[in-house]
Scaffold this motif. Structure first.
Motif, PDB file in Angstrom:
ATOM      1  N   THR A  28     -24.607  80.154   2.756  1.00  0.00           N
ATOM      2  CA  THR A  28     -24.941  80.533   4.221  1.00  0.00           C
ATOM      3  C   THR A  28     -25.987  79.712   4.702  1.00  0.00           C
ATOM      4  O   THR A  28     -26.551  78.841   4.067  1.00  0.00           O
ATOM      5  N   ILE A  29     -26.365  80.047   5.924  1.00  0.00           N
ATOM      6  CA  ILE A  29     -27.369  79.249   6.760  1.00  0.00           C
ATOM      7  C   ILE A  29     -28.792  80.106   6.976  1.00  0.00           C
ATOM      8  O   ILE A  29     -28.420  81.263   7.131  1.00  0.00           O
ATOM      9  N   GLY A  30     -29.735  79.655   6.939  1.00  0.00           N
ATOM     10  CA  GLY A  30     -30.956  80.401   7.140  1.00  0.00           C
ATOM     11  C   GLY A  30     -31.526  80.325   8.506  1.00  0.00           C
ATOM     12  O   GLY A  30     -31.154  79.228   9.306  1.00  0.00           O
ATOM     13  N   PRO A  31     -32.253  80.929   9.099  1.00  0.00           N
ATOM     14  CA  PRO A  31     -32.671  82.391   8.505  1.00  0.00           C
ATOM     15  C   PRO A  31     -31.859  83.622   8.678  1.00  0.00           C
ATOM     16  O   PRO A  31     -31.813  84.514   7.920  1.00  0.00           O
ATOM     17  N   ILE A  47     -31.942  73.593   6.581  1.00  0.00           N
ATOM     18  CA  ILE A  47     -31.953  72.411   7.218  1.00  0.00           C
ATOM     19  C   ILE A  47     -32.941  72.177   8.270  1.00  0.00           C
ATOM     20  O   ILE A  47     -33.579  71.256   8.791  1.00  0.00           O
ATOM     21  N   HIS A  48     -33.099  73.156   9.073  1.00  0.00           N
ATOM     22  CA  HIS A  48     -33.817  73.532  10.232  1.00  0.00           C
ATOM     23  C   HIS A  48     -35.355  72.806  10.250  1.00  0.00           C
ATOM     24  O   HIS A  48     -35.829  72.062  11.259  1.00  0.00           O
ATOM     25  N   SER A 129     -24.651  66.879  11.766  1.00  0.00           N
ATOM     26  CA  SER A 129     -25.388  67.417  13.186  1.00  0.00           C
ATOM     27  C   SER A 129     -25.688  68.890  13.004  1.00  0.00           C
ATOM     28  O   SER A 129     -26.444  69.451  13.672  1.00  0.00           O
ATOM     29  N   SER A 130     -25.393  69.541  11.892  1.00  0.00           N
ATOM     30  CA  SER A 130     -25.818  70.900  11.810  1.00  0.00           C
ATOM     31  C   SER A 130     -25.920  71.426  10.126  1.00  0.00           C
ATOM     32  O   SER A 130     -25.430  70.291   9.381  1.00  0.00           O
ATOM     33  N   GLN A 163     -24.394  69.610  18.300  1.00  0.00           N
ATOM     34  CA  GLN A 163     -23.814  69.468  17.287  1.00  0.00           C
ATOM     35  C   GLN A 163     -22.269  69.696  17.232  1.00  0.00           C
ATOM     36  O   GLN A 163     -21.498  69.681  16.034  1.00  0.00           O
ATOM     37  N   PHE A 164     -21.756  69.217  18.388  1.00  0.00           N
ATOM     38  CA  PHE A 164     -20.266  69.415  18.367  1.00  0.00           C
ATOM     39  C   PHE A 164     -19.646  68.594  17.591  1.00  0.00           C
ATOM     40  O   PHE A 164     -18.529  68.886  17.041  1.00  0.00           O
ATOM     41  N   ALA A 165     -20.059  67.043  17.224  1.00  0.00           N
ATOM     42  CA  ALA A 165     -19.316  66.118  16.336  1.00  0.00           C
ATOM     43  C   ALA A 165     -19.130  66.828  14.894  1.00  0.00           C
ATOM     44  O   ALA A 165     -18.359  66.406  14.360  1.00  0.00           O
TER      45      ALA A 165
END
Length: 166
Positions: A28-31, A47-48, A129-130, A163-165
């Motif tokens: 998953t991703i944070g937060p 990654i933020h 990109s994300s 972040q589309f790419a």
């Protein structure tokens, strides 16, 4: 046994992920991802705050403290050591080292730093990109046979454009 990984975002369709099936790893991703259904996750991608010029908001102390206390086998995946990222966060928000030490009390035992350069060399910088891009590349590197992506919806505006790419 095939390696199965589901990458889970924060939108409502994340509820469709196979949380109840222990044969799947949940990333998953944070937060927002730390609160996935059942709080079942194996890796949280943070990654933020990776770039020195981009960091977490000033009020992220309790979130960072929560992450600092996670123990393996769960992992907090970052692009550089999270202790460095936290120092950058504190500096940007004018927090003294003593104040930061009171806010963030864990030992960061679960922090795993990705080999960023190797992934960029293999997959190209354009696609990274994300958090999801990095997670998918790492899943491929780890030999995933089944990969599911749930609850991912880029917001319109800046996030979608940048972040589309990925």
């Amino acid at each position: 046994m095939s390696k199965k990984i589901c990458i889970v975002g924060t939108t409502p369709t994340r509820g469709l992920a196979p949380f109840a099936d222990p044969s799947w790893q949940v990333w998953t991703i944070g937060p927002g991802g730390r609160d996935v259904p059942g709080h079942r996750w194996d890796r949280l991608w943070e990654i933020h705050g990776a770039a020195q010029w981009h960091t977490w908001p000033a009020d992220f102390g309790s979130y960072l403290d929560f992450l600092s206390k996670i123990e393996p086998p769960q992992q907090i995946v970052t692009l550089r050591p999270i202790r460095e990222m936290v120092v950058d966060w504190a500096y940007q928000h004018k927090k003294a080292p003593e104040e930061m030490a009171k806010e963030i009390t864990g030992a960061w035992k679960a922090n795993k730093v990705l080999n960023r350069d190797r992934l960029i060399e293999k997959y190209g910088r354009m696609w990274m990109s994300s958090s999801f891009s990095w997670a998918m590349a790492q899943a491929i590197e780890e030999g995933v046979q089944r990969l599911g992506v749930y609850g991912v919806d880029l917001e319109c505006g800046e996030e979608y454009i940048s972040q589309f790419a990925g």
